[in-house]
Design a protein around this motif. Structure first.
Motif, PDB file in Angstrom:
ATOM      1  N   THR A 131       0.837  -1.204   0.000  1.00 17.16           N
ATOM      2  CA  THR A 131       0.000   0.000   0.000  1.00 17.16           C
ATOM      3  C   THR A 131       0.871   1.253   0.000  1.00 17.16           C
TER       4      THR A 131
ATOM      5  N   GLU B 244      -6.868   0.689  -1.035  1.00 17.82           N
ATOM      6  CA  GLU B 244      -7.185  -0.440  -0.163  1.00 17.82           C
ATOM      7  C   GLU B 244      -8.427  -0.104   0.657  1.00 17.82           C
TER       8      GLU B 244
ATOM      9  N   ASP C 227      -5.430  -1.820  -5.267  1.00 21.33           N
ATOM     10  CA  ASP C 227      -4.865  -2.280  -3.995  1.00 21.33           C
ATOM     11  C   ASP C 227      -5.771  -3.324  -3.352  1.00 21.33           C
ATOM     12  N   GLU C 228      -5.366  -4.551  -3.434  1.00 19.28           N
ATOM     13  CA  GLU C 228      -6.086  -5.685  -2.851  1.00 19.28           C
ATOM     14  C   GLU C 228      -7.582  -5.701  -3.154  1.00 19.28           C
TER      15      GLU C 228
HETATM   16 MG   LIG Z   1      -2.003  -2.740   2.086  1.00 19.55          MG
END
Ligand SMILES: [Mg+2]
Ligand SMILES: Nc1ncnc2c1ncn2[C@@H]1O[C@H](COP(=O)(O)OP(=O)(O)OP(=O)(O)O)[C@@H](O)[C@H]1O
Lengths: 233, 291
Positions: A41, A83, A159-160
């Motif tokens: 991140t 995220e 992000d994820e």
């Molecule tokens: Mg992260």
């Protein structure tokens, strides 16, 4: 498209990212995998300008952007799905999408773009008047991605996207990521779900406590014993 | 005086509190700062109107427009000079700076205009409107129409315009707003401009209602408007309006039925009571984040 040269990023006196370099070429899906707290991140935030590197250089579309503001980077064609989705929970789905097109002027094109997002994510269409905060996790992820697409990005940072989603939904999201890539958007994908990420990416980098420890073609990493042991369970 | 009459008086002063409270709540909503200098912006508005009225004898509409522009610019300047450099500092530093700005403004006007009260030179020479036993002055009618009109416009602006949406986005999540391509610095500046303009209008209307102005005139109404904002739920715009009107009505009723001397104490007491029962204010949400 994107080149990162030897960046170092600190939180106070703690160095979270150590001398990281990598590239993302036009048309690719590149994934950055790593465990909790590896610094994934932090790297994305540094690329999109929310954080500043202490040293090193970030080059986007042949321009040094190490100190460019996030809102200017968006105008240059970089969109970041952060995220945890970070949708505007007090606003409707439609308003979230409109905010994604904040820097665009042409109302008609924006309308068309919204219809496209609704085609890609039909569930959002059904809920366009609903407050984003009342959507399920998967729907919020779709909204966050749809919102980012509203700026017509050349490079999409994710992000994820699979975080906290049911396996079937993870599959759906990853299919959509591939589709987005096939329509000409370059993608930098950060994931803990290494298996899924490696199965759709072209190339990959493995991050461990702020350093890149391995890189290569996604397929070869998928078969790599070390990676298997550490990330593929 | 009848109950209804008291109520109308309460609405009159309450609409002014509401305008000023909106400034507090908008600024708090976007950068989580209690702008203690906001009451002094109101004073600045009153003095701007005073100067344009006495020196240039302009019509009140023009006076109001000049006041709005002047206060908006002052608000933006204060933000740029005093608060922006502290954006990443601990919140208490910005709060102390706000108190500093407040003192600075008060003392500046003390030097410029002296401590004595000056009569505010604007009157409406029409007889009050009589509806049955009710006497409604034109000042009350104009104040109410103007402030409600401004609030409706503001509501439309925040809900429907692009800048309004950007303001809401920055309030909710500054980083995510930046990722949408929103220039947060500009958005914060605009918020200060609008909040300060509202404070300025509040100052003019207050000076017409209580026609004596002096450099400390913003302190008490500023404090009450702040309380109104907290009462309604700080950071929530309808809350500021509700809080402002409630504040005015409670104040007017206590003055009418209990005691003029004690009215402020009672008003502040009510705040404490409400906050004990509902710490986030009347319209405040108790649960914000979904886990
Ligand atoms: Mg992260
Ligand atoms: N705001 C912060 N202040 C101090 N340290 C931080 C901050 N944010 C992250 N860190 C630290 O920096 C390191 C990298 O964090 P980062 O969030 O980038 O990891 P990540 O790879 O994204 O992890 P995850 O998969 O859990 O999201 C961690 O050790 C973390 O504790």
């Amino acid at each position: 498209m994107l080149t990162i040269n030897n960046i170092n990023v600190n939180y106070g006196s703690i160095r979270a990212i150590k001398d990281v370099s990598f590239q993302v070429h036009q048309g690719e899906i590149v994934t950055l995998i790593g465990a909790n707290g590896a610094g994934k991140t932090t790297i994305l935030h540094t690329i999109s300008g929310l954080l500043r590197a202490q040293s090193g250089e970030i080059i986007f579309k042949d321009q040094t952007v190490s100190s460019t503001e996030p809102h200017q980077l968006l105008k240059m064609g970089m969109a970041h799905v952060p995220e945890g989705r970070r949708v505007f929970s007090q606003m409707s789905v439609l308003e979230n999408l409109e905010l994604g097109a904040y820097t665009r002027k042409n109302k008609k094109e924006i309308e068309e773009n919204i219809s496209k997002v609704f085609e890609r994510f039909p569930r959002l269409k059904e809920r366009k008047k609903q407050l984003a905060g009342t959507l399920s996790g998967g729907e919020q992820q779709m909204l966050a991605m749809g919102r980012a697409l509203m700026s017509k990005p050349k490079l999409l940072l994710l992000d994820e996207p699979s975080m906290g989603l049911a396996p079937i939904l993870v599959k759906e999201i990853f299919n959509i990521i591939q589709e987005i890539n096939q329509t000409g958007t370059t993608i930098l994908l950060v994931e803990q779900n290494a298996h899924m990420a490696l199965s759709i990416a072209h190339r990959a980098y493995v991050l461990e406590t702020g350093k890149i420890v391995m890189e290569g073609k996604a397929e070869s990493l998928l078969g790599n014993e070390q990676v298997k042991k550490a990330y593929l369970g | 005086m009848t109950f209804l009459q008291q109520l109308i008086n309460g609405l009159h002063v309450g609409s002014i509190y509401a305008l000023i409270a909106l400034g507090y709540t908008m600024v708090y909503g976007i950068i989580k700062l209690i702008n203690f200098a906001h009451g002094d912006i109101m004073m600045l508005g009153a003095f701007t109107a005073f100067m344009t009225l006495t020196t240039f004898q302009l019509p009140i509409g023009v006076v109001l427009l000049i006041t709005i522009i002047f206060c908006a610019i002052a608000g933006m300047l204060i933000e740029r000079i005093a608060y922006k450099p502290l954006r990443n500092a601990p919140r208490i530093s910005a709060l102390i700076t706000a108190i500093g700005v407040s003192f600075a403004l008060e003392n500046l006007f003390l030097i410029l205009f002296g401590a004595s009260s000056k009569p505010f030179p604007y009157h409406i020479n029409l007889p009050p409107l009589s509806i049955g036993p009710l006497q409604i002055t034109w000042i009350t009618i104009i104040t109410l129409l103007l402030s409600v009109g401004i609030m409706l416009m503001l509501d439309f602006f925040i809900k429907k315009t692009k800048i309004g949406k950007a303001m809401r986005a920055v309030s909710e999540d500054e980083d995510a707003a930046q990722l949408m391509g929103i220039n947060t610095s500009t958005t914060i500046s605009i918020t200060f401009a609008i909040g300060s303009a509202l404070g300025g209008v509040g100052g003019v209307l207050y000076s017409i209602a209580y026609p004596q102005i002096q450099p400390y005139m913003g302190v008490m109404p500023g404090l009450k408007a702040f309380i109104a904002a907290v009462l309604g739920g700080i950071g929530i715009m309808p809350g500021a309006m509700l809080g402002g009107f409630l504040m005015g009505i409670i104040e007017s009723l206590t003055k009418g039925y209990i005691s003029t001397l004690w009215s402020d104490a009672i008003v502040f007491g009510i705040l404490i009571l409400v906050l004990l029962i509902k710490p986030t204010g009347i319209l405040g949400k108790n649960i914000r984040e979904k886990v």
